[in-house]
Structures are given as structure tokens and as C-alpha cells.
Design a protein around this motif. Structure first.
Motif, PDB file in Angstrom:
ATOM      1  N   ILE A  48       0.655   5.575 -38.153  1.00 38.85           N
ATOM      2  CA  ILE A  48      -0.011   5.720 -36.993  1.00 38.85           C
ATOM      3  C   ILE A  48       0.139   4.602 -35.972  1.00 38.85           C
ATOM      4  O   ILE A  48       1.483   4.069 -36.222  1.00 38.85           O
ATOM      5  CB  ILE A  48      -1.524   5.063 -37.419  1.00 38.85           C
ATOM      6  CG1 ILE A  48      -1.643   3.788 -38.114  1.00 38.85           C
ATOM      7  CG2 ILE A  48      -2.109   5.991 -38.482  1.00 38.85           C
ATOM      8  CD1 ILE A  48      -3.094   3.081 -38.270  1.00 38.85           C
ATOM      9  N   TYR A  49      -0.216   4.738 -34.807  1.00 38.50           N
ATOM     10  CA  TYR A  49       0.293   3.690 -33.926  1.00 38.50           C
ATOM     11  C   TYR A  49      -0.880   2.634 -33.292  1.00 38.50           C
ATOM     12  O   TYR A  49      -1.980   3.169 -33.104  1.00 38.50           O
ATOM     13  CB  TYR A  49       0.772   4.518 -32.569  1.00 38.50           C
ATOM     14  CG  TYR A  49       2.069   5.422 -32.867  1.00 38.50           C
ATOM     15  CD1 TYR A  49       3.431   4.748 -32.227  1.00 38.50           C
ATOM     16  CD2 TYR A  49       2.129   6.415 -33.680  1.00 38.50           C
ATOM     17  CE1 TYR A  49       4.515   5.612 -32.667  1.00 38.50           C
ATOM     18  CE2 TYR A  49       3.255   7.173 -33.888  1.00 38.50           C
ATOM     19  CZ  TYR A  49       4.482   6.534 -33.312  1.00 38.50           C
ATOM     20  OH  TYR A  49       5.520   7.107 -33.502  1.00 38.50           O
ATOM     21  N   LEU A  64      -2.154  -2.908 -23.440  1.00 39.56           N
ATOM     22  CA  LEU A  64      -1.050  -1.834 -22.707  1.00 39.56           C
ATOM     23  C   LEU A  64      -1.179  -2.268 -21.167  1.00 39.56           C
ATOM     24  O   LEU A  64      -2.396  -2.534 -20.492  1.00 39.56           O
ATOM     25  CB  LEU A  64      -1.664  -0.437 -22.737  1.00 39.56           C
ATOM     26  CG  LEU A  64      -1.321   0.084 -24.220  1.00 39.56           C
ATOM     27  CD1 LEU A  64      -1.642   1.747 -24.049  1.00 39.56           C
ATOM     28  CD2 LEU A  64       0.105  -0.316 -24.861  1.00 39.56           C
ATOM     29  N   GLY A  65       0.144  -2.286 -20.453  1.00 43.10           N
ATOM     30  CA  GLY A  65       0.061  -2.759 -18.909  1.00 43.10           C
ATOM     31  C   GLY A  65       0.357  -4.256 -18.905  1.00 43.10           C
ATOM     32  O   GLY A  65       0.402  -4.622 -17.735  1.00 43.10           O
ATOM     33  N   LEU A  66       0.050  -5.046 -19.909  1.00 41.84           N
ATOM     34  CA  LEU A  66       0.254  -6.407 -20.007  1.00 41.84           C
ATOM     35  C   LEU A  66       1.482  -6.751 -20.346  1.00 41.84           C
ATOM     36  O   LEU A  66       2.215  -6.176 -21.218  1.00 41.84           O
ATOM     37  CB  LEU A  66      -1.106  -7.141 -20.597  1.00 41.84           C
ATOM     38  CG  LEU A  66      -2.576  -6.889 -20.045  1.00 41.84           C
ATOM     39  CD1 LEU A  66      -3.459  -7.465 -21.006  1.00 41.84           C
ATOM     40  CD2 LEU A  66      -2.463  -7.409 -18.781  1.00 41.84           C
ATOM     41  N   PRO A  67       2.079  -8.158 -20.167  1.00 35.13           N
ATOM     42  CA  PRO A  67       3.242  -8.609 -20.446  1.00 35.13           C
ATOM     43  C   PRO A  67       3.368  -8.643 -22.094  1.00 35.13           C
ATOM     44  O   PRO A  67       4.495  -8.578 -22.495  1.00 35.13           O
ATOM     45  CB  PRO A  67       3.142 -10.207 -19.963  1.00 35.13           C
ATOM     46  CG  PRO A  67       2.419 -10.140 -18.683  1.00 35.13           C
ATOM     47  CD  PRO A  67       1.456  -9.371 -19.019  1.00 35.13           C
ATOM     48  N   ASP A  89      -3.627   6.408 -19.546  1.00 33.32           N
ATOM     49  CA  ASP A  89      -2.435   7.026 -18.754  1.00 33.32           C
ATOM     50  C   ASP A  89      -1.407   6.129 -19.091  1.00 33.32           C
ATOM     51  O   ASP A  89      -0.060   6.644 -19.147  1.00 33.32           O
ATOM     52  CB  ASP A  89      -2.971   6.367 -17.375  1.00 33.32           C
ATOM     53  CG  ASP A  89      -4.270   7.067 -16.687  1.00 33.32           C
ATOM     54  OD1 ASP A  89      -3.946   8.594 -16.660  1.00 33.32           O
ATOM     55  OD2 ASP A  89      -5.114   6.756 -16.451  1.00 33.32           O
ATOM     56  N   LEU A  90      -1.766   4.803 -19.639  1.00 31.99           N
ATOM     57  CA  LEU A  90      -0.447   4.041 -20.029  1.00 31.99           C
ATOM     58  C   LEU A  90       0.078   4.371 -21.630  1.00 31.99           C
ATOM     59  O   LEU A  90       1.273   4.631 -21.851  1.00 31.99           O
ATOM     60  CB  LEU A  90      -0.752   2.565 -20.219  1.00 31.99           C
ATOM     61  CG  LEU A  90      -1.175   1.953 -18.599  1.00 31.99           C
ATOM     62  CD1 LEU A  90      -1.656   0.496 -18.829  1.00 31.99           C
ATOM     63  CD2 LEU A  90      -0.194   2.134 -17.811  1.00 31.99           C
ATOM     64  N   ALA A  91      -0.951   4.852 -22.042  1.00 33.16           N
ATOM     65  CA  ALA A  91      -0.690   5.111 -23.455  1.00 33.16           C
ATOM     66  C   ALA A  91       0.062   6.522 -23.536  1.00 33.16           C
ATOM     67  O   ALA A  91       1.001   6.677 -24.583  1.00 33.16           O
ATOM     68  CB  ALA A  91      -1.881   5.386 -24.519  1.00 33.16           C
ATOM     69  N   TYR A  92      -0.133   7.364 -22.590  1.00 35.97           N
ATOM     70  CA  TYR A  92       0.678   8.788 -22.615  1.00 35.97           C
ATOM     71  C   TYR A  92       2.110   8.452 -22.405  1.00 35.97           C
ATOM     72  O   TYR A  92       3.051   9.054 -23.151  1.00 35.97           O
ATOM     73  CB  TYR A  92      -0.034   9.421 -21.506  1.00 35.97           C
ATOM     74  CG  TYR A  92      -1.349   9.970 -21.732  1.00 35.97           C
ATOM     75  CD1 TYR A  92      -1.970  10.159 -22.825  1.00 35.97           C
ATOM     76  CD2 TYR A  92      -2.292  10.176 -20.474  1.00 35.97           C
ATOM     77  CE1 TYR A  92      -3.276  10.704 -23.151  1.00 35.97           C
ATOM     78  CE2 TYR A  92      -3.267  10.780 -20.530  1.00 35.97           C
ATOM     79  CZ  TYR A  92      -4.084  10.721 -21.872  1.00 35.97           C
ATOM     80  OH  TYR A  92      -5.314  11.328 -21.904  1.00 35.97           O
ATOM     81  N   VAL A  93       2.358   7.384 -21.736  1.00 39.35           N
ATOM     82  CA  VAL A  93       3.772   7.019 -21.374  1.00 39.35           C
ATOM     83  C   VAL A  93       4.406   6.374 -22.505  1.00 39.35           C
ATOM     84  O   VAL A  93       5.462   6.758 -23.012  1.00 39.35           O
ATOM     85  CB  VAL A  93       3.966   6.194 -20.062  1.00 39.35           C
ATOM     86  CG1 VAL A  93       5.163   5.765 -19.570  1.00 39.35           C
ATOM     87  CG2 VAL A  93       3.157   6.898 -18.898  1.00 39.35           C
ATOM     88  N   GLU A  94       3.605   5.467 -22.960  1.00 35.83           N
ATOM     89  CA  GLU A  94       4.099   4.806 -24.134  1.00 35.83           C
ATOM     90  C   GLU A  94       4.513   5.563 -25.465  1.00 35.83           C
ATOM     91  O   GLU A  94       5.428   5.560 -26.079  1.00 35.83           O
ATOM     92  CB  GLU A  94       3.301   3.672 -24.508  1.00 35.83           C
ATOM     93  CG  GLU A  94       3.163   2.612 -23.576  1.00 35.83           C
ATOM     94  CD  GLU A  94       4.220   1.552 -23.426  1.00 35.83           C
ATOM     95  OE1 GLU A  94       5.108   1.777 -24.310  1.00 35.83           O
ATOM     96  OE2 GLU A  94       4.583   1.034 -22.282  1.00 35.83           O
TER      97      GLU A  94
END
Length: 519
Positions: free
Chosen positions: A184-185, A190-193, A123-128
Motif C-alpha cells: 500500500i502507499y 503532501l505539498g509540504l517540505p 490533487d497532489l496525491a494524483y501527481v505523486e
């Protein structure tokens, strides 16, 4: 027999843990974590959650399959004593093989199993990344080498890249289908500082400073597949302004030229046929592919010399000689029933069209770097017979160029000095070994050491992006030009070479060098 409730600990940040999940964890006597190596575990301890983990099974298992089997067996054994909450990183339904096993085994053994929804790192990766999974995103484990063979055909998310060793194996597997410098990425935390989501080259994957259990890799589809799969979306400071990078740009039009429209190669084909037929030229009729191999090399170098001299007439003449060699070889192949000139032409035309989807297809590229990346990626898909790192570096290349290319390929998988200092020290080391071999009078050893010196010098040049074959060819040309001036001076003097001292000849040489600077 108790109930197995499977919950997810979320992608990392405590704020992503649902209240329902926390309630299950706090109110169950048997809480089993697949791993305690997760950012939320510290908060669970603060909240008084008592748990056991399966981290010990990772050290005992001979393979990941063994580990996953043992984890499932432990959870099922606990269920015989009462209710169990089994917690996994992320979401239970995303790339979690132990959950797949438990669902199957619980059904077979009649154990009630409940799975609670939770947030995944996806879910976080989709946004990033700005991707929509509906475009065909596939999610696999880093150990799923069977699925990796399709990399590049669709958007691919690879999870469980938890160590440099795993990253190295993954990199090698991906290189079977993708260019070494394919973009590539790298995703981590993800989601951490200290989250990371950044593009890297494929060959850099296992060289990242931090690789751990919260590391994943996203592989975008090849440009030729991006129309159907969707591209990376990027956001400006105002995230409402969305830009999709694979949209076509028709702002530039191809300017056509007439130069090739009426080219006729048939007269050259007819001449070579006549020379090779009975009654033709005895010398031409005796030749084979091997006997005129050196002729091809010589003609190519003569053309390159004309290019270096900016000699238009010479370039035209030498290109004709190169073309003659091509037609000559094609004629011999046709006589042997192997292939003909038309097949040669058709194959290269098909290849050019296939490797330029941004011109002859719908693929969009932004610059020449994109073109080269596509070219190498498509080439890799075509050259499936290449199984080893150095495959594709021809043994027929000039030695310096072959060394340069082999070193470059080895460097892409991490077999390289970290900087030029180490390489220069290697050059000095090899020079010392050469001097030692020469002093010992061992010609065979000296030859080997000289080869090592040249190889090390090529590597030093590569670290500064200097192509040694071109550099040495330039030096050869300068030497020939300067020596020609020395020779002309000797001839103009009316004396013989032996009448001059080395210092006098060196003076002529320096005159030639000064003339080059003025030019």
C-alpha cells in the motif's frame, strides 16, 4: 439568519490557499475552523484572521458521529447570529462528513449555504502516485469499515488516518481481504517540505514513525483487477516519459514439456478400489481416515529425506507412496458419499488457475515476489471464514513449524520483539525457568518450561529467517548418518559397544564429521 460559506484550507501548504478563500476568512466576523491543527492556520493568524475552532468537540464526543453532529450544530447556531465562514482541511467536497451534514441540515432549516471550491490533497496525491481518478478511484474515511471490505477490488484512497490507533484498526480491517504484506502507499503532509508518499507493507502501517491528521493511505487494486482499474504510473527524471507498470510483457514464451501429457492414474485408482471392495484386502478394508493419518505424514517425510539425499530413485518411490495415500483417502471419501478423486483434482486445478492470473489471465507481474503477493491476496479473498489472526495455521503441522508460522502471523500485526536481542534474552529467561522447574522435581512444570524454551528458540530462529523444522530435520539426518558410521566402526572391530569408551566412540563420530566436510 446569516449565510454559511464553506471554504477549504487546502492540502497543507499556504501557497495552495486561494485568494478568494483568504478574502472570505479575512472579511467575516464569524470564522469557524473544524480544526486548528493545520499548517495554514499559522499564516491565518499572521494575516489577522480571528477564528474559533471545534477541536474541543473532539474531546467531548463519544464517537466521531457525535463530534460531526456537534460541529454541524455549532455552525448552524452561529448562522442564527449572522454570516459564518466554516473552514475545513483540504476541500469541502472531499471526504468531509461535516459538510454533508451541514448541506442536509441547512436545507431542512432554510439556511442559505454556499460551498467554495478549493484544492484537495487528492490533487497532489494524483501527481505523486501517478493515478487517474477516472479509473474508478474510491475515497473513504478510515472509520468506514463497511467500504473497507471491498479493498482490492478498485483503487481506494483512505483519509483521516490521524493516529496509530486508527492506523492499527484500519490495518486489521484491510487484512480481512488483503495479504499481510500487500503493498500500500503511505501519504503524509503532501505539498509540504517533509511530504511522504512511499510504498509500505500492509502489516507495517501502524508502525510508521509519523502518523497525524495529514496522513492518508492509498490501496491499489489487486493485480487481477488492475487491467480495468488502472495501475500505478511511475515517472522518470523526465516526467514526460510515462511508464504504466501493469502493461503486459509478452517477451518470454512458455516452453512446453511432454512429461505429463500421457499420465494415467487410473491403474492406481483401480487397485485401491479392488483392495477396498468385498473380497479385497481385510487390512485395507478396515482403515479409516484417522487410522492411516500417520501414514501420510510418514510418507511425506520419507520423500523429504530422499530430496535431502538427492536420491532420484527414492524420490520416485516415495512420491508414489504419497500419491497412493491421496488416492486411498479419496476412495474412502467416495465410499462415504463425501467426494471423489475427480473432485479433488478439479478443485486443485481450478485453484491453480485462479491463483495464477499472470499465466492464465491478463495480469502482469515483474517477479516472484509479485506472484506471492497475488497468491496471498487471492487466498484471503477465498478464505472468508478466517476471522482471526492465527486462522489458517493448521493444528496438524509439526510443532516447530506450527510455532514458526504462528509467530510470523503475530509479528505481522506488531506482536513481536523489535530485534533479536530481546528474543535471545527471552531464550535465556526460559532456560533459567526450565532449570528451576527441573531442580524442583516438578515434571509437569518442567514440561511446560521446556515447551517455552523451544518456542523461544523458534522465535529466535525466525528473526534470522531460519526455518526451524528444516534445521532440526537436517540435524536429525546428520546424526543418523554419523551414528551409522560409528555403528559400522564398532561392527568392523569385532567388539561390542560396551568394549568402547565414550571418547573412543566420539573419535568415530568426529571421523564422520570430517568426512562430511570433505564431501
Amino acid at each position: 439568519m446569516g449565510t454559511i460559506t464553506i471554504v477549504g484550507l487546502g492540502p497543507g501548504a499556504v501557497g495552495n490557499l486561494s485568494l478568494e478563500t483568504m478574502s472570505f476568512l479575512q472579511n467575516c466576523k464569524q470564522v469557524i475552523l473544524r480544526t486548528a491543527v493545520h499548517p495554514t492556520v499559522a499564516e491565518l493568524e499572521k494575516q489577522g484572521v480571528k477564528y474559533s475552532s471545534c477541536d474541543d468537540l473532539y474531546e467531548q464526543g463519544a464517537s466521531f458521529e457525535d463530534v460531526y453532529d456537534n460541529v454541524a450544530a455549532r455552525v448552524l447556531a452561529a448562522a442564527k447570529k449572522g454570516d459564518v465562514v466554516y473552514a475545513v482541511p483540504g476541500s469541502p467536497l472531499v471526504a468531509e462528513k461535516t459538510v454533508v451534514l451541514l448541506r442536509q441540515l441547512a436545507k431542512e432549516q432554510g439556511v442559505k449555504l454556499v460551498i467554495k471550491p478549493s484544492m484537495s490533497f487528492l490533487d497532489l496525491a494524483y501527481v505523486e502516485l501517478g493515478i487517474d481518478p477516472i479509473a474508478g478511484l474510491r475515497i473513504i474515511d478510515a472509520q468506514d469499515f463497511g467500504a473497507i471490505t471491498d479493498a482490492g477490488e478498485y483503487p481506494l484512497m483512505i483519509t483521516q488516518v490521524y493516529s496509530q490507533l486508527v492506523a492499527g484498526d484500519l490495518k486489521i480491517a484491510l487484512m480481512e481481504n488483503l495479504a499481510d504484506d500487500y503493498e500500500i502507499y503511505f501519504l503524509r503532509n503532501l505539498g509540504l517540505p517533509d511530504e511522504e508518499c512511499r510504498p509500505i507493507k500492509l502489516f507495517e502501517l501502524d508502525r510508521q514513525e509519523h502518523i497525524d491528521h495529514l496522513t492518508s493511505v492509498y490501496v491499489p487494486p489487486l493485480a487481477e483487477n488492475s487491467e480495468s482499474c488502472g495501475g500505478i504510473m511511475t515517472f522518470s527524471d523526465d516526467e514526460d516519459n510515462l511508464v504504466v507498470t501493469d502493461e503486459a510483457d509478452d517477451s518470454e514464451e512458455l516452453v512446453a514439456t511432454d512429461g505429463f501429457d500421457d499420465v494415467d492414474i487410473q491403474p492406481l485408482v483401480d487397485v485401491l478400489r479392488t483392495l477396498r471392495e468385498p473380497g479385497g484386502c481385510p487390512w485395507d478394508r478396515e482403515q479409516t481416515h484417522a487410522s492411516i493419518r500417520s501414514n501420510m505424514i510418514e510418507e511425506v517425510y520419507e520423500y523429504l529425506e530422499a530430496v535431502d539425499d538427492d536420491d532420484t530413485e527414492g524420490m520416485r518411490e516415495e512420491l508414489g507412496d504419497v500419491l497412493m495415500q491421496i488416492v486411498f483417502h479419496a476412495r474412502m471419501a467416495e465410499e462415504a458419499g463425501r467426494f471423489d478423486l475427480q473432485e479433488v483434482i478439479d478443485e486443485v486445478v481450478d485453484k491453480l488457475i485462479r491463483r495464477h492470473p499472470h499465466v492464465f489471465g491478463e495480469t502482469h507481474v515483474d517477479n516472484s515476489d509479485d506472484v506471492l503477493r497475488n497468491w496471498e491476496a487471492i487466498k484471503k479473498l477465498e478464505k472468508t471464514e478466517r476471522k482471526h489472526i492465527l486462522d489458517g495455521v493448521s493444528q496438524g503441522l509439526p510443532a516447530l513449524l506450527r510455532a514458526y508460522k504462528m509467530q510470523g502471523k503475530a509479528a505481522k500485526v506488531g506482536f513481536d520483539w523489535p530485534d533479536s536481542v530481546g528474543v535471545w534474552n527471552k531464550v535465556q529467561e526460559e532456560l533459567a525457568e526450565l532449570q528451576e522447574a527441573l531442580a524442583g522435581g516438578n515434571r509437569e512444570a518442567a514440561e511446560a518450561e521446556l515447551g517455552d524454551v523451544l518456542f523461544a528458540v523458534v522465535n529466535y530462529a525466525r528473526h534470522f529467517k531460519i526455518e526451524p523444522e528444516t534445521a532440526l530435520n537436517g540435524t536429525n539426518n546428520r546424526f543418523a548418518k554419523r551414528f551409522g558410521h560409528v555403528e559400522a566402526c564398532v561392527a568392523a572391530s569385532g567388539k561390542s559397544w560396551t568394549d568402547f569408551t565414550l571418547d573412543e566412540l566420539d573419535k568415530f563420530w568426529n571421523e564422520a564429521k570430517q568426512a562430511e566436510k570433505r564431501d
